[in-house]
Scaffold this active site. Structure first.
Site, short mmCIF file in Angstrom:
data_model
loop_
_atom_site.label_atom_id
_atom_site.label_comp_id
_atom_site.label_asym_id
_atom_site.label_seq_id
_atom_site.Cartn_x
_atom_site.Cartn_y
_atom_site.Cartn_z
N ASP A 99 0.85 -1.24 0.12
CA ASP A 99 0.05 -0.04 -0.14
C ASP A 99 0.82 1.20 0.19
O ASP A 99 2.07 1.27 -0.16
CB ASP A 99 -0.93 -0.20 1.25
CG ASP A 99 -2.23 0.62 0.84
OD1 ASP A 99 -2.41 1.34 0.01
OD2 ASP A 99 -3.11 0.06 1.54
N ASP B 218 -9.39 3.45 -4.07
CA ASP B 218 -10.32 2.39 -3.54
C ASP B 218 -11.64 2.18 -4.32
O ASP B 218 -12.21 3.45 -4.50
CB ASP B 218 -10.20 2.44 -2.08
CG ASP B 218 -9.05 2.39 -1.63
OD1 ASP B 218 -8.10 1.95 -2.04
OD2 ASP B 218 -8.94 2.15 -0.17
#
Length: 700
Positions: free
Chosen positions: A164, A221
């Site tokens: 991430d 996202d």
């Protein structure tokens, strides 16, 4: 310079120098051989967020097996954020959460492996991950601990890393941070798929493969709602040139079955993600999956679309501007999958044609709708009444007879019949610029101060399809933004043969000189010339294919040199590479072949002195290619290229330096063996990265 023996006619055109960015050799790490098809599996985040534990991960693994998803291709069970304690131990190691994972991670990996599955883990390229259990906070990230963490994960049996973008980045760029972990994963000696998750920031599609990434997030996202799915889908437009086996664009995980959308919307989501060759990472509760969700996620025909690269990622072919779109993708067997997509809130009729999806020139076609399984035949029309937010997905195959190929000769594309064309603003124009709206409202084609009498004036997004009938060996053009919009606009030019990406440019802007494009095309029936927006909006995207022409002879099959067996290969530094540049030393350390400002997905990346011997066994009568010094090296290099047929030299190029290219068109007297050689010149062989870009054989 080696002497050319003129036993066979050769066509040589030296193109003007074009500046190209120099890639940093230090930024390269050898690519691995993982994820040759888009990864498929399950991830804990979309359904469970931080509410994870050992039992849920084991249950997910069991669910992949019992649902039939494992047998359908899903093999990764990926643990997302919140699996670790907030602090490292005294030795600096990550510690599995003591209550969530009291037995650690390795026993879970052993269990998952015992089911014929693989286990994934999560971290971040900062000092902290993105979230954490309530009252605890994020777990440690891996910046500064890359090798320690990678070694630990390898010892547990980890097979996949989602990496991430949260926490303090310590002033480092995304390429620097993701490269550090790419090197660390490689150094473990274990095969670990590397999923870069930096939310599309800093253009990961440009650096992802050079830092060993197998996939990279191209967006923020996803959420379980229709607006999120369509927003992420729209952000994929223009990214199709960057996907290839082992390196995939990732618009984020699947939301199928999580309850926020209808089954029709989930079918659309799954169909379009599959068409995009996106990783198919489910995120639902597998233990409570409905039969409808299971049916969507295990549709073998749709999964086959995802797992078949076919030479190009799926892409938007036509936006009608009324809420309906056509997305399409070439398949390896020559068929094309077309998604008729209805974004509207009510049922709409959606139509396209075989010609528009790249299959023109046949007398009839067979259709299979991949959700209903209905089959039918057509002479070219493809249409359906599509439910609100729904899709019809057709796999379209040629049948019947094909049209006659063009006769031998050289033709301006603007003078040829077009199978189909579409254009952003107004029609695609013949021999004048786009103008803006009405047919014929353009001016003389002008790029960077140079005028052209012939060509195509387009406006992104634009496509022109021309039938070649497997008879035309070379396409050439000068491309750029037309002078009628000044220094504005930004587009990318792409050339496809039967839906397979053959060449593309970087984003070109108004005011710049024209970039010469040359592409070997023998064996392809359909030539598609596409202009896409440079991802800065379509305003002023008046783009020209100037002096666009094809050279044709008799029809025959085509064969890529990089796909054939080589009898032998020798190379100056490192091995000769298939479908990537030389890099410099280790195998698979190159990037996309780039010569003269044009990128070629297929070809051979070599380094002088180099020789590749290809058996052709009397079956091939010509070879076409573009040759030049790859853009990854400095302008000080210079090379020549030579082709030797059964021991006789049949072609030698001029001396070529950075930015220069030569087109090669050589007739062959059906030799048994062909040698492709790259030679150093009198200045030595330092940085002599010589590319055979798109070398294409004409064969029986």
């Amino acid at each position: 310079m080696l002497k050319k023996i003129g036993l066979v006619a050769a066509l040589v055109t030296v193109l003007g120098a074009v500046a190209a960015p120099q890639a940093s050799a230090a930024a390269r790490v050898p690519a691995n051989t993982l994820a040759k098809t888009p990864p498929m599996g399950w991830n804990s985040w979309n359904k469970f967020n931080c509410d994870i534990n050992e039992a849920k991960i084991r249950s997910a693994a069991d669910g992949l097996v019992s649902s039939g998803m494992r047998d359908a291709g899903y093999k990764y069970v990926n643990i997302d954020d919140c699996w670790a304690e907030r602090d490292r131990d005294a030795s600096g190691n990550l510690v599995p959460h003591r209550t969530k994972f009291p037995n650690g991670i390795k026993p879970i990996a052993d269990y998952v492996h015992g089911l014929g599955l693989k286990l994934g883990i999560y971290s971040s390229a900062g000092d902290r991950t993105c979230t954490g259990p309530s009252g605890v906070g994020p777990q440690p990230g891996s910046i500064g601990h890359e090798q320690q963490d990678a070694t630990l994960w390898a010892s547990w049996g980890i097979d996949y890393l989602k990496y991430d973008n949260c926490g303090d980045h310590k002033g480092l760029s995304a390429p620097q941070r993701y490269e550090a972990m790419g090197r660390a994963l490689q150094a473990t000696g274990r095969d670990i798929v590397y999923s870069i998750c930096n939310w599309g920031q800093e253009d990961p599609w440009l650096f992802g493969s050079t830092v060993r990434g197998n996939l990279w997030r191209s967006t923020g996202d996803i959420s379980d709602n229709w607006g999120s799915v369509t927003s992420l889908l729209d952000q994929q437009k223009g990214l199709e040139p960057f996907a290839r086996p082992g390196a995939w664009n990732d618009p984020d995980m699947l939301e199928v079955g999580n309850g926020g959308m209808t089954d029709a919307e989930y079918r659309s989501h799954f169909s379009l993600w599959s068409l995009l060759n996106s990783p198919l990472i489910a995120g639902n509760d597998l233990a409570a999956m409905s039969s409808a969700t299971r049916t969507i996620l295990t549709n073998a025909d749709i999964i086959a679309v995802n797992q078949d690269f076919g030479g190009s990622q799926g892409r938007l072919l036509r936006d009608y501007g009324n809420g309906t779109q056509i997305w399409g993708k070439a398949m390896a067997d020559g068929s094309v999958v077309a998604v008729l997509f209805n974004r509207n809130n009510s049922t709409s009729s959606v139509s396209t044609s075989a010609a528009e999806i790249g299959l023109g020139g046949s007398s009839s076609y067979h259709l299979k709708e991949l959700w209903s399984k209905a089959e039918s035949d057509t002479t070219g029309a493809i249409s359906a009444s599509v439910a609100a937010h729904g899709v019809a997905v057709y796999r379209v195959s040629r049948q019947g007879t094909t049209a006659a190929a063009p006769a031998a000769g050289t033709y301006q594309v603007s003078d040829m019949a077009w199978q189909a064309s579409s254009n952003g603003w107004g029609p695609a124009e013949r021999n004048v610029s786009n103008g803006e709206a009405a047919a014929g409202d353009g001016k003389t084609l002008t790029i960077g101060g140079t005028t052209f009498a012939k060509g195509i004036g387009g406006h992104s997004d634009s496509a022109v399809h021309v039938y070649l009938g497997k008879a035309c060996q070379l396409f050439e053009a000068k491309v750029g933004i037309d002078a009628e919009v000044g220094a504005r606009g930004g587009v990318r030019f792409q050339v496809y043969g039967d839906g397979k990406l053959l060449a593309y440019t970087d984003v070109l802007h108004g005011g710049a000189a024209a970039v010469p494009v040359a592409v070997a095309t023998k064996g392809y029936r359909d030539l598609e010339l596409r202009i896409t927006d440079g991802r800065d909006g379509p305003d002023y995207d008046h783009a020209d294919w100037a002096d666009a022409k094809v050279t044709c002879s008799a029809a025959s099959n085509g064969s890529d040199v990089s796909d054939r067996t080589w009898t032998s290969s020798t190379n100056g530094w490192g091995p000769a590479e298939r479908d990537q540049s030389n890099g410099e030393t280790a195998a698979l350390d190159g990037t996309v072949l780039t010569v003269g400002g044009v990128r070629y997905p297929k070809g051979v990346g070599a380094h002088a002195e180099s020789e590749i011997v290809v058996p052709v066994n009397g079956a091939c009568h010509g070879i076409d290619a573009v040759v030049g010094v790859d853009a990854e090296v400095a302008a000080t290099s210079s090379v020549t290229f030579e082709i030797v047929a059964d021991g006789v030299s049949v072609y030698t190029s001029p001396v070529l330096r950075a930015g220069q290219t030569a087109t090669v068109g050589v007739g062959l007297s059906r030799p048994t063996s062909l040698s492709l050689r790259v030679h150093a010149t009198s200045d030595g062989n330092n940085y002599d990265h010589g590319d055979w870009a798109n070398p294409r054989l004409s064969c029986d």
